[in-house]
Design a protein around this motif. Structure first.
Motif, PDB file in Angstrom:
ATOM      1  N   HIS A 435      84.238 -53.444 -62.504  1.00 37.04           N
ATOM      2  CA  HIS A 435      83.143 -54.352 -62.829  1.00 37.04           C
ATOM      3  C   HIS A 435      83.737 -55.672 -63.311  1.00 37.04           C
ATOM      4  CE1 HIS A 435      84.239 -53.240 -66.943  1.00 37.04           C
ATOM      5  NE2 HIS A 435      83.635 -54.363 -67.308  1.00 37.04           N
ATOM      6  N   GLN A 447      79.280 -55.045 -59.986  1.00 35.09           N
ATOM      7  CA  GLN A 447      79.677 -53.638 -59.931  1.00 35.09           C
ATOM      8  C   GLN A 447      79.699 -53.221 -58.474  1.00 35.09           C
ATOM      9  OE1 GLN A 447      76.740 -51.630 -62.412  1.00 35.09           O
ATOM     10  NE2 GLN A 447      78.233 -51.337 -64.039  1.00 35.09           N
ATOM     11  N   TYR A 452      74.367 -58.697 -60.336  1.00 42.78           N
ATOM     12  CA  TYR A 452      73.136 -58.934 -61.095  1.00 42.78           C
ATOM     13  C   TYR A 452      73.314 -60.203 -61.919  1.00 42.78           C
ATOM     14  CZ  TYR A 452      70.085 -58.506 -65.220  1.00 42.78           C
ATOM     15  OH  TYR A 452      69.193 -58.747 -66.242  1.00 42.78           O
ATOM     16  N   GLN A 494      64.710 -53.406 -55.676  1.00 39.77           N
ATOM     17  CA  GLN A 494      65.635 -52.467 -56.306  1.00 39.77           C
ATOM     18  C   GLN A 494      65.479 -52.495 -57.839  1.00 39.77           C
ATOM     19  OE1 GLN A 494      67.949 -50.482 -54.860  1.00 39.77           O
ATOM     20  NE2 GLN A 494      68.051 -51.209 -52.750  1.00 39.77           N
ATOM     21  N   GLU A 496      65.289 -50.183 -60.114  1.00 38.45           N
ATOM     22  CA  GLU A 496      66.150 -49.268 -60.858  1.00 38.45           C
ATOM     23  C   GLU A 496      67.575 -49.789 -60.946  1.00 38.45           C
ATOM     24  OE1 GLU A 496      65.414 -46.575 -62.649  1.00 38.45           O
ATOM     25  OE2 GLU A 496      63.348 -47.200 -62.271  1.00 38.45           O
ATOM     26  N   LYS A 497      68.042 -50.398 -59.870  1.00 42.88           N
ATOM     27  CA  LYS A 497      69.380 -50.986 -59.888  1.00 42.88           C
ATOM     28  C   LYS A 497      69.431 -52.145 -60.870  1.00 42.88           C
ATOM     29  CE  LYS A 497      73.571 -51.038 -58.227  1.00 42.88           C
ATOM     30  NZ  LYS A 497      74.470 -49.879 -58.428  1.00 42.88           N
ATOM     31  N   LYS A 499      67.584 -52.509 -63.538  1.00 38.45           N
ATOM     32  CA  LYS A 499      67.539 -51.923 -64.880  1.00 38.45           C
ATOM     33  C   LYS A 499      68.904 -51.388 -65.289  1.00 38.45           C
ATOM     34  CE  LYS A 499      65.309 -48.313 -67.649  1.00 38.45           C
ATOM     35  NZ  LYS A 499      64.352 -47.176 -67.642  1.00 38.45           N
ATOM     36  N   GLN A 500      69.545 -50.660 -64.381  1.00 38.60           N
ATOM     37  CA  GLN A 500      70.857 -50.072 -64.685  1.00 38.60           C
ATOM     38  C   GLN A 500      71.886 -51.151 -64.970  1.00 38.60           C
ATOM     39  OE1 GLN A 500      73.589 -49.818 -61.781  1.00 38.60           O
ATOM     40  NE2 GLN A 500      74.887 -49.704 -63.609  1.00 38.60           N
ATOM     41  N   MET A 501      71.902 -52.212 -64.165  1.00 34.67           N
ATOM     42  CA  MET A 501      72.911 -53.260 -64.347  1.00 34.67           C
ATOM     43  C   MET A 501      72.602 -54.120 -65.565  1.00 34.67           C
ATOM     44  SD  MET A 501      73.977 -54.310 -60.445  1.00 34.67           S
ATOM     45  CE  MET A 501      75.497 -55.130 -60.988  1.00 34.67           C
ATOM     46  N   GLU A 503      71.201 -53.032 -68.303  1.00 38.61           N
ATOM     47  CA  GLU A 503      71.616 -52.219 -69.445  1.00 38.61           C
ATOM     48  C   GLU A 503      73.134 -52.193 -69.577  1.00 38.61           C
ATOM     49  OE1 GLU A 503      69.777 -48.474 -68.677  1.00 38.61           O
ATOM     50  OE2 GLU A 503      67.808 -49.093 -69.447  1.00 38.61           O
ATOM     51  N   ALA A 504      73.830 -52.126 -68.444  1.00 44.06           N
ATOM     52  CA  ALA A 504      75.292 -52.130 -68.481  1.00 44.06           C
ATOM     53  C   ALA A 504      75.819 -53.450 -69.021  1.00 44.06           C
ATOM     54  CB  ALA A 504      75.841 -51.868 -67.082  1.00 44.06           C
ATOM     55  N   LYS A 507      75.317 -53.611 -72.781  1.00 43.73           N
ATOM     56  CA  LYS A 507      76.283 -52.794 -73.500  1.00 43.73           C
ATOM     57  C   LYS A 507      77.644 -53.486 -73.575  1.00 43.73           C
ATOM     58  CE  LYS A 507      78.194 -48.130 -73.824  1.00 43.73           C
ATOM     59  NZ  LYS A 507      79.542 -48.597 -74.202  1.00 43.73           N
TER      60      LYS A 507
END
Length: 518
Positions: A435, A447, A452, A494, A496-497, A499-501, A503-504, A507
């Motif tokens: 990443h 990623q 994103y 996309q 969900e993608k 949201k995942q990115m 959140e990543a 973090k």
């Protein structure tokens, strides 16, 4: 990465290295062999499409091309930021600049941004036995925070306080005062009876300015850059005094290249690290008469030819000194390209079909990939098999990668975002990072094939330079494998993608570091 005429097993053996985390024998001086020299050539504002080995057809860069052909040429390598000061901060510290306040584009009179005594790339290499030198554009501030900066005496702290043994600096950029060189903490050629004064607020002294005296200019500003005139070019900021010390823009490339050559000659009998930060192709673009008018693309193109000459001069010096085979040479840029960045130098009018960003979208200042994806190549004869790599790479990782090469342990509070990607650097690993965070206005996360860009309410275009900034109040998601030019925002398709990115990225921002705690 292709290994023609050499099996992977044979290639690994020729590198004489074990796993990624294992010490490299040559870095230890094993069997009487000294450490490899390291030369990092860092161009300024050079775009992904500005050199011929990355697809440029309107201009030829034979020396850069030769270097690329003799080593690994990366197609997905990035500067840490889309602008200069934060990229340089990240390169030297191994920390994303956006984690620290005060690391934006520095004024010409900025104080030291990297605190003295901090662990840095040169300091780490110095511990490993290297003599370290920096020549060229600095733009990381000089002098102590909170104290007046006196250009007429010893200027401290400076590069020697963060690991460099020798320094010859353009203090900030060519378009900012003071327009003088600083060598080992002192202005070069200064007459004590003509002291330097600098201001980035009110005018000082009686020096003519571009705004009031345009008839004195040999290059006119297109926006800003209309304050004190030095060498017929008006700059950002006001300066008085220091007449004998002022540089001549046309001689700048020769001056810093000769200093870099001198550093290598003086240290030829011991391992050295040279950080050679060119000024080309940053504005003002005033190349030497040897290059002026030769590219057909105006002063910007001529400055690219001059940059290529600088690269060739250093490579030739290594050959002459018998050092080429035991020297790691890297070439890259601090951020993506900009065409009109403040002066009427016909850069736009004379592009003649040249595309500085190549197939990428955006440029300098931009969250799109042209902001940070830059030329990057590395040569180490006999140790690196020539070829091309798609590995995801970042300059911020040079700290940890060369620590591994030289068997230096990095503590948890050092280089928090620098990862050991040495295997990818030398062509053993085709993946590189898993990443990367790109930095412009908004942050972006890469990623795999996905990128994103977080929502940002800033302007969509920098009107002064006519570059898309990548700002959007809605999230952006691109598949770089299928859409390298970032034209098709897939965020709505996309969710969900996204949201995942998102959140990543949050973090990674909140953790305060990328490299795992050991």
């Amino acid at each position: 990465m292709q290994f023609s005429n050499m099996s992977r097993r044979t290639f690994v053996k020729s590198l004489s290295m074990a796993a990624m985390t294992t010490a490299f024998p040559l870095g230890l001086g094993a069997q009487g062999k000294r450490l490899p020299n390291i030369v990092l050539m860092y161009a300024d504002d050079l775009g992904y499409g500005d050199v011929s080995c990355y697809g440029a057809t309107k201009i030829k860069t034979p020396n850069i091309d030769k270097l690329a052909s003799q080593g690994v040429r990366f197609t997905n390598a990035h500067a840490p930021s889309a602008t200069c000061t934060p990229s340089r901060y990240s390169l030297l510290t191994g920390e994303y600049a956006w984690r620290q306040k005060g690391t934006g584009i520095a004024r010409g009179d900025a104080r030291m941004i990297i605190e003295p005594g901090r662990s840095t790339l040169p300091a780490m290499l110095k511990k490993a036995g290297y003599t370290t030198g920096v020549v060229g554009k600095w733009h990381l501030g000089l002098g102590a925070q909170g104290k007046e900066l006196n250009w007429n005496g010893e200027i401290k702290p400076g590069p020697e306080d963060i690991g460099f043994d020798y320094s010859f600096l353009i203090p900030a950029t060519g378009d900012r005062v003071p327009c003088v060189y600083v060598e080992n903490n002192r202005v070069v050629g200064l007459d004590p009876s003509d002291p330097i004064n600098v201001s980035f607020g009110q005018p000082i002294g009686n020096e003519p300015t571009g705004k009031k005296n345009p008839e004195l200019l040999k290059m006119h500003p297109s926006h800003g850059h209309d304050q004190t005139i030095v060498n017929g070019i008006s700059r950002i900021g006001y300066m008085s005094g220091g007449k004998s010390a002022r540089w001549v823009d046309e001689d700048m490339a020769d001056t810093i290249t000769n200093k870099a050559v001198g550093f290598m000659e003086e240290n030829k009998n011991k391992p050295f690290f040279l950080y050679f930060a060119t000024h080309d192709i940053h504005v003002p673009r005033v190349p030497h008469s040897r290059f002026a008018g030769k590219s057909g693309l105006g002063p910007r193109g001529d400055a690219i030819l001059q940059l290529d000459w600088c690269v060739g001069k250093l490579l030739h010096t290594l050959e002459q000194l018998g050092l080429a085979d035991n020297t790691i040479v890297m070439f890259t840029s601090d951020n993506g390209p900009v065409v009109d960045d403040g002066y009427k130098d016909e850069a736009v009018a004379k592009l003649n079909g040249h595309t500085p960003s190549g197939p990428l979208r955006g440029g300098k200042y931009s969250a799109f990939d042209a902001g940070t994806r830059v030329p990057f190549m590395i040569r180490w004869p006999g140790k690196i098999k020539p070829g091309e790599s798609e590995a995801l790479m970042c300059q911020i990782d040079l700290f940890a990668s060369f620590a591994a090469l030289t068997n230096q342990k990095i503590s948890n509070n050092e280089a928090p975002d620098s990862l050991n990607t040495f295997n990818a650097l030398v062509g053993r690993d085709s993946k590189g990072r898993d990443h990367l965070i790109e930095h412009a206005g908004p942050l972006s996360l890469i990623q795999g094939d996905w990128k994103y860009i977080e929502p940002n309410n800033g302007p969509k275009v920098n009107r002064n330079v006519n570059i898309e900034l990548g700002n959007d109040p809605k999230p952006q998601l691109y598949n770089l494998r299928e859409d390298l030019g970032e034209k098709n925002n897939l965020a709505e398709q996309q969710p969900e993608k996204v949201k995942q990115m998102a959140e990543a990225l949050k973090k990674l921002r909140d953790d305060g570091r990328t490299r795992p705690i050991q």
